[in-house]
Design a protein around this motif. Structure first.
Motif, short mmCIF file in Angstrom:
data_model
loop_
_atom_site.label_atom_id
_atom_site.label_comp_id
_atom_site.label_asym_id
_atom_site.label_seq_id
_atom_site.Cartn_x
_atom_site.Cartn_y
_atom_site.Cartn_z
N ASP A 116 -5.10 4.47 4.29
CA ASP A 116 -5.26 5.69 3.63
C ASP A 116 -6.42 5.68 2.76
N GLU A 117 -6.65 7.02 2.17
CA GLU A 117 -7.83 7.15 1.40
C GLU A 117 -7.76 7.89 0.11
N ALA A 118 -8.63 7.56 -0.77
CA ALA A 118 -8.60 8.43 -2.07
C ALA A 118 -10.22 9.01 -2.04
N LEU A 119 -10.15 10.13 -2.60
CA LEU A 119 -11.54 10.69 -2.52
C LEU A 119 -11.89 10.47 -4.15
N ILE A 120 -12.88 9.80 -4.41
CA ILE A 120 -13.35 9.20 -5.72
C ILE A 120 -14.93 9.66 -5.88
N ASN A 121 -15.25 10.62 -6.75
CA ASN A 121 -16.86 11.04 -6.78
C ASN A 121 -16.99 11.79 -5.40
N HIS A 122 -16.25 12.18 -4.50
CA HIS A 122 -16.59 12.61 -2.98
C HIS A 122 -16.88 11.68 -2.17
N ILE A 123 -16.54 10.54 -2.60
CA ILE A 123 -16.65 9.17 -1.58
C ILE A 123 -15.23 8.87 -1.01
N LYS A 124 -15.01 8.64 0.15
CA LYS A 124 -13.66 8.35 0.87
C LYS A 124 -13.71 6.73 0.64
N MET A 125 -12.55 6.25 -0.28
CA MET A 125 -12.60 4.77 -0.67
C MET A 125 -11.07 4.40 -0.22
N PRO A 126 -10.85 3.31 0.28
CA PRO A 126 -9.42 2.97 0.62
C PRO A 126 -8.52 2.82 -0.30
N LYS A 127 -7.21 3.46 -0.32
CA LYS A 127 -6.40 3.74 -1.09
C LYS A 127 -5.65 2.32 -1.22
N ILE A 128 -5.16 1.86 -0.05
CA ILE A 128 -4.07 0.52 0.10
C ILE A 128 -5.17 -0.53 0.78
N ARG A 129 -5.26 -1.37 0.28
CA ARG A 129 -5.96 -2.62 0.55
C ARG A 129 -5.22 -3.80 0.57
N THR A 130 -4.75 -4.45 1.76
CA THR A 130 -3.82 -5.75 2.08
C THR A 130 -4.42 -6.79 2.81
N TRP A 131 -4.25 -7.92 1.81
CA TRP A 131 -5.26 -9.26 2.46
C TRP A 131 -4.17 -10.09 2.99
N TYR A 132 -4.84 -10.89 3.95
CA TYR A 132 -4.02 -11.85 4.81
C TYR A 132 -4.99 -12.85 5.16
N TYR A 133 -4.50 -14.21 5.31
CA TYR A 133 -5.45 -15.46 5.64
C TYR A 133 -5.59 -15.28 7.28
N ASN A 134 -6.83 -15.85 7.78
CA ASN A 134 -7.11 -15.76 8.99
C ASN A 134 -6.19 -16.64 9.86
N LYS A 135 -6.11 -17.86 9.19
CA LYS A 135 -5.68 -18.92 9.85
C LYS A 135 -4.12 -18.80 10.47
N ASP A 136 -3.12 -17.99 9.55
CA ASP A 136 -1.89 -17.86 10.02
C ASP A 136 -1.14 -16.42 9.61
N ASP A 137 -2.09 -15.45 9.51
CA ASP A 137 -1.81 -14.21 8.87
C ASP A 137 -0.62 -14.03 7.79
N LYS A 138 -0.70 -15.17 6.78
CA LYS A 138 -0.10 -15.05 5.46
C LYS A 138 -0.48 -14.18 4.65
N TYR A 139 0.56 -13.21 4.33
CA TYR A 139 0.19 -12.11 3.32
C TYR A 139 -0.25 -12.59 1.77
N LEU A 140 -1.49 -12.16 1.43
CA LEU A 140 -1.78 -12.53 0.06
C LEU A 140 -1.56 -11.57 -1.21
N GLY A 141 -1.74 -10.36 -0.51
CA GLY A 141 -1.53 -9.43 -1.69
C GLY A 141 -2.02 -8.02 -1.37
N THR A 142 -1.97 -7.09 -2.28
CA THR A 142 -2.23 -5.87 -1.98
C THR A 142 -2.80 -4.96 -3.28
N ASP A 143 -4.08 -4.30 -3.08
CA ASP A 143 -4.51 -3.72 -4.19
C ASP A 143 -4.46 -2.26 -3.76
N LEU A 144 -4.04 -1.56 -4.89
CA LEU A 144 -3.45 -0.01 -4.65
C LEU A 144 -4.60 0.70 -5.61
N LEU A 145 -5.32 1.54 -5.00
CA LEU A 145 -6.23 2.51 -5.97
C LEU A 145 -5.51 3.62 -6.29
#
Length: 240
Positions: free
Chosen positions: A209-238
């Protein structure tokens, strides 16, 4: 019928080989044109409201003010009843009275000082929310080679990014939608003393998803995982 079949085959060939007809810098320019068509990032002055959710701790609400023309950054974070503030004004670290009291009460000193942490936060938020525009910064080395890669069942145009030693030692890979050129994934790996990638290191970040901030398309949901095992680390919500 043969004519239509020939056209279809040519379309498939062009689609498969498209990644060979564009350089990394050209792909980056197309991605920036998608996310920041008016070129507003260089004069960005705004506030982001971000909620971080992690599996083993309570959510953290952050108010992030970035004023690039004035070289000003301020982060106010709240987790449970604890509120911390980190401010940098033209490179000068500012410690509020409440944070000064909190620092004085600490029984064990952290690895980094309050001001060192402020600088890390400033670099972190301006980098991640300034992508892909931040890839134009000095010391950023974009690979000429663009590849088509499949990630999580979807095809992307990708390039690799290395940084000058004084900027950073991690290797990043960026994944773009082959039709819109929207940035949808990025991934980083640590390197050893010889500069070789450690395959089981680092993380990948899915953007949704995207949020329009100052006419810039920024990611609204950013989800983090480890490369080695796909372990879920957390989510940033704009938030908006």
């Amino acid at each position: 019928m043969k004519t239509y079949f020939l056209i279809f085959c040519l379309f498939l060939v062009n689609s498969c080989c498209f990644s060979q007809d564009i350089t990394g810098e050209q792909l980056l320019d197309k991605a920036i044109a998608y996310h920041d068509p008016e070129g507003n990032w260089k004069t960005f002055n705004g506030t982001l409201f971000i909620t971080m959710e992690t599996p083993n701790s309570g959510k953290r609400d952050s108010e992030v003010t970035i004023n690039l023309p004035e070289s000003y950054f301020k982060l106010i974070s709240k987790r449970d009843s604890l509120i911390t503030t980190h401010t940098s004004d033209k490179g000068a670290c500012i410690i509020t009275k409440s944070d000064s009291l909190r620092i004085a009460k600490q029984t064990t000193k952290p690895n980094r000082s309050h001001c060192e942490t402020t600088e890390l936060y400033k670099n972190y938020y301006t980098y991640l929310y300034g992508l892909p525009m931040k890839l134009k910064d000095p010391g950023t080395n974009i690979s000429d080679k663009v590849e088509t890669k499949r990630f999580k069942g979807k095809d992307y145009l990708t390039f690799r990014v290395d940084y000058d030693s004084e900027v950073g030692s991690d290797v990043w890979c960026f994944y773009f939608n082959p039709t819109t050129y929207a940035m949808e994934i990025y991934q980083f790996f640590r390197t050893d003393e010889q500069g070789n990638i450690k395959p089981d290191s680092g993380e990948y970040i899915l953007l949704k998803d995207e949020a329009l901030i100052n006419h810039i398309k920024m990611p609204k949901i950013r989800t983090w995982y480890y490369n080695k095992d796909d372990k879920y680390l957390g989510t940033d919500l704009l938030m908006q």
